[in-house]
Design a protein around this motif. Sequence first.
Motif, mmCIF file in Angstrom:
data_model
loop_
_atom_site.group_PDB
_atom_site.id
_atom_site.type_symbol
_atom_site.label_atom_id
_atom_site.label_comp_id
_atom_site.label_asym_id
_atom_site.label_seq_id
_atom_site.Cartn_x
_atom_site.Cartn_y
_atom_site.Cartn_z
ATOM 1 N N GLY A 77 0.792 -1.222 0.000
ATOM 2 C CA GLY A 77 0.000 0.000 0.000
ATOM 3 C C GLY A 77 0.822 1.268 0.000
ATOM 4 N N ILE A 78 2.097 1.171 -0.332
ATOM 5 C CA ILE A 78 2.977 2.342 -0.336
ATOM 6 C C ILE A 78 2.751 3.164 -1.602
ATOM 7 C CG2 ILE A 78 5.393 3.090 -0.375
ATOM 8 C CD1 ILE A 78 5.976 0.450 1.228
ATOM 9 N N THR A 79 2.622 2.473 -2.721
ATOM 10 C CA THR A 79 2.398 3.123 -4.010
ATOM 11 C C THR A 79 1.120 2.564 -4.628
ATOM 12 O OG1 THR A 79 4.788 3.224 -4.349
ATOM 13 C CG2 THR A 79 3.404 3.591 -6.275
ATOM 14 N N PRO A 80 0.211 3.424 -5.054
ATOM 15 C CA PRO A 80 -0.989 2.924 -5.726
ATOM 16 C C PRO A 80 -0.637 2.276 -7.066
ATOM 17 C CG PRO A 80 -1.202 5.268 -5.191
ATOM 18 C CD PRO A 80 0.193 4.877 -4.906
ATOM 19 N N VAL A 81 -1.415 1.295 -7.443
ATOM 20 C CA VAL A 81 -1.251 0.628 -8.728
ATOM 21 C C VAL A 81 -2.017 1.452 -9.764
ATOM 22 C CG1 VAL A 81 -1.586 -1.523 -9.990
ATOM 23 C CG2 VAL A 81 -1.247 -1.580 -7.503
ATOM 24 N N ASP A 82 -1.354 1.786 -10.880
ATOM 25 C CA ASP A 82 -2.102 2.565 -11.869
ATOM 26 C C ASP A 82 -3.173 1.674 -12.497
ATOM 27 O OD1 ASP A 82 -1.224 1.373 -14.402
ATOM 28 O OD2 ASP A 82 0.656 2.433 -14.144
#
Length: 104
Positions: A77-82
Amino acid sequence: MARKYINWEKTGKNLQILRADNLALRKYVCRELNYDKGDCSGDCDTCKYDMDTNISRTELAKVFNVSDSVIFNWENGITPVDLEDMLFYCQLAEVTLDDIVVYD
């Protein structure tokens, strides 16, 4: 109508679960990584690879053409998935966005 917000931490946990336990995703990754090497006949029923083991982050990263750390960041959950990657992930795992995405 209230706006929905994606809980990326919980969504990431769902991605971890898919990586660990989704036969469609395993088959795709196995074929993708082994076909060009001549190790894949395309027939998963007679495959020499163990379909009971989970996919590593490294293997999944190769399929998405990203680094291991990108997969780690998605799953934590650190970086959203495009959206395009999320839709591709759903297609490979044969699930819908609603099966993966968790809203607050």
